[in-house]
Design an enzyme around this catalytic site. Structure first.
Site, PDB file in Angstrom:
ATOM      1  N   TYR A  82       0.835  -1.190   0.000  1.00 23.50           N
ATOM      2  CA  TYR A  82       0.000   0.000   0.000  1.00 23.50           C
ATOM      3  C   TYR A  82       0.875   1.247   0.000  1.00 23.50           C
ATOM      4  CZ  TYR A  82      -4.470   2.373   0.821  1.00 23.50           C
ATOM      5  OH  TYR A  82      -5.600   3.133   0.681  1.00 23.50           O
ATOM      6  N   VAL A 193     -18.375  -1.279   1.188  1.00 22.17           N
ATOM      7  CA  VAL A 193     -18.642   0.015   0.549  1.00 22.17           C
ATOM      8  C   VAL A 193     -19.882  -0.089  -0.337  1.00 22.17           C
ATOM      9  CG1 VAL A 193     -17.779   1.742  -1.081  1.00 22.17           C
ATOM     10  CG2 VAL A 193     -16.254   0.800   0.657  1.00 22.17           C
ATOM     11  N   ARG A 213     -20.950 -11.072  -7.678  1.00 19.55           N
ATOM     12  CA  ARG A 213     -20.504 -12.363  -8.217  1.00 19.55           C
ATOM     13  C   ARG A 213     -21.341 -13.515  -7.682  1.00 19.55           C
ATOM     14  NH1 ARG A 213     -14.265 -12.714  -6.894  1.00 19.55           N
ATOM     15  NH2 ARG A 213     -15.087 -11.880  -4.936  1.00 19.55           N
ATOM     16  N   TYR A 274     -12.343   2.743  -7.370  1.00 15.77           N
ATOM     17  CA  TYR A 274     -11.851   2.939  -6.007  1.00 15.77           C
ATOM     18  C   TYR A 274     -11.237   1.672  -5.414  1.00 15.77           C
ATOM     19  CZ  TYR A 274     -16.177   0.679  -4.368  1.00 15.77           C
ATOM     20  OH  TYR A 274     -17.207  -0.211  -4.134  1.00 15.77           O
ATOM     21  N   MET A 277     -10.304  -5.448  -6.741  1.00 14.94           N
ATOM     22  CA  MET A 277     -10.356  -6.748  -6.076  1.00 14.94           C
ATOM     23  C   MET A 277      -9.994  -7.913  -6.988  1.00 14.94           C
ATOM     24  SD  MET A 277     -10.975  -5.794  -3.075  1.00 14.94           S
ATOM     25  CE  MET A 277     -11.203  -7.382  -2.279  1.00 14.94           C
ATOM     26  N   TRP A 300      -9.435   7.947  -4.012  1.00 15.87           N
ATOM     27  CA  TRP A 300      -8.669   7.408  -2.886  1.00 15.87           C
ATOM     28  C   TRP A 300      -8.976   8.258  -1.659  1.00 15.87           C
ATOM     29  CZ3 TRP A 300      -2.617   7.682  -2.407  1.00 15.87           C
ATOM     30  CH2 TRP A 300      -2.200   6.861  -1.347  1.00 15.87           C
ATOM     31  N   LEU A 301      -9.776   7.730  -0.761  1.00 14.55           N
ATOM     32  CA  LEU A 301     -10.207   8.493   0.406  1.00 14.55           C
ATOM     33  C   LEU A 301      -9.030   8.931   1.269  1.00 14.55           C
ATOM     34  CD1 LEU A 301     -13.017   9.167   2.009  1.00 14.55           C
ATOM     35  CD2 LEU A 301     -12.193   7.371   3.529  1.00 14.55           C
TER      36      LEU A 301
END
Length: 359
Positions: A82, A193, A213, A274, A277, A300-301
């Site tokens: 990250y 989210v 999914r 955002y 996955m 990107w918060l």
């Protein structure tokens, strides 16, 4: 209906007693999930007895953590993948956790915006909230509930507030361009989210098309308020014909799924990414760019909104989200774990729902 999975009381009590034996009631120490090197969380994390830090600055506060959450960004941080890295203590230890809620128990002489007894949430990443207590600068936290109302706060509300500073806030910001009557399409809708997007959109009279999914999660999302929920990408075009074309698409998956929701956008629509996955590139077909004028951006918060926004903007968002939580209109499916007795279980196996530690 939002659900919270809990551990039987007797087992929780036994684990808490065991935790107290390990960490004691020593006022000079704090229990924290810490790591000394990057790697798989289950391999490098340990619940440790950490030294209680004094308040060294006039504008610093001590916060007793009430609940904290586990997010994908936390796992990526521990893995060293990250962009934002947590500060290391002098002994090379870092404590995980960026999202949670706590109570101010001590404030420096120069603190003006927070009071002892206030319920607060973090507004920066890597505050080390996987711990029973944290210290930080005044500007690292903002009020969720004032001290005068804190006593009336119920346990369930505390658990829900543990997902406010990342999960709900991300959903709120993603929906910022949407107006009442608009339609928004999203993938990854069963994620934390995604669940928050459905509920906030419903409150703002914005309709949602939700792609998942797992077909077994469709009914749950409909109960939350999702207008259209589907796991069938092949039939997405037909299904979406029931509503006006969306102006906004929210992508946290990538790959084929990102292309599928982008294709459903109205002319001049916008795709916001955002998350990733699927660990696949975002796919935006060329005809959408040329003939429909579709645009795309990232959000990107922790790295954009929080550092670039001012106190007033953040407080308005927090107040709005807290109001929804207290009204029972905002929450996500969670798996609660007792921090002292069960914290490491969060990383040893998969859980149904977002993991929230209760202290």
């Amino acid at each position: 209906m939002m659900t919270t999975t809990t551990t039987p009381f007797a087992l929780t009590l036994a684990r808490r007693v065991a935790g107290l034996r390990l960490f004691g009631a020593d006022a000079s120490s704090v229990a924290g999930l810490a790591y000394r090197q990057h790697g798989e969380p289950k391999d490098v994390l340990s619940l440790e007895h950490l030294e209680r830090k004094p308040l060294v600055e006039e504008r610093s506060v001590r916060v007793e953590v009430m609940a904290s959450s586990v997010n994908p960004a936390d796992l990526n941080t521990i893995e060293g993948k990250y962009p934002l890295k947590p500060p290391l203590a002098e002994d090379g230890i870092a404590v995980g956790g960026s999202e949670g809620v706590g109570k101010v128990v001590e404030a420096g002489s120069g603190v003006g915006s927070l009071n002892v007894g206030d319920i607060v949430v973090p507004v920066k990443a890597n505050c080390g909230l996987w711990a029973t207590e944290v210290t930080g600068r005044e500007e690292d936290f903002q009020i969720a509930i004032g001290r005068d109302q804190a006593q009336a706060l119920q346990k369930e509300a505390i658990t829900r507030l543990g997902s406010l500073s990342v999960c709900y806030s991300t959903a709120f910001q993603l929906l910022a361009p949407a107006q009442p009557g608009d339609v928004v399409i999203q993938n990854g809708a069963s994620g934390a989210v995604g669940q928050a997007v459905i509920q906030i959109a419903k409150e703002r009279q914005v309709r949602t098309i939700n792609v998942v999914r797992d077909p077994h999660k469709e009914d749950y999302l409909r109960e939350l308020g999702g207008d259209i929920v589907t796991s069938d990408l092949a039939k997405l075009k037909t299904i979406c014909a029931e509503l006006p074309a969306p102006k906004l698409a929210l992508n946290c998956v990538g790959g084929e799924s990102s292309a599928a929701i982008a294709k459903r956008l109205a002319s001049k629509g916008h795709l916001v990414t955002y998350g990733g996955m699927a660990r696949e590139p975002v796919v935006l077909p060329t005809p959408l760019l040329i003939f429909k004028g579709i645009t795309s951006s990232g959000f990107w918060l922790s790295g954009q909104f929080y550092p670039e926004s001012d106190h007033r903007q953040r407080q308005e968002m927090i107040d709005y989200l807290v109001g929804l939580v207290l009204a029972g209109k905002l929450g996500v499916r969670t798996k609660t774990l007792d921090f002292r007795g069960e914290a490491l279980e969060a990383f040893r196996r998969e859980h149904q729902g977002k993991v929230v530690f209760t202290m």
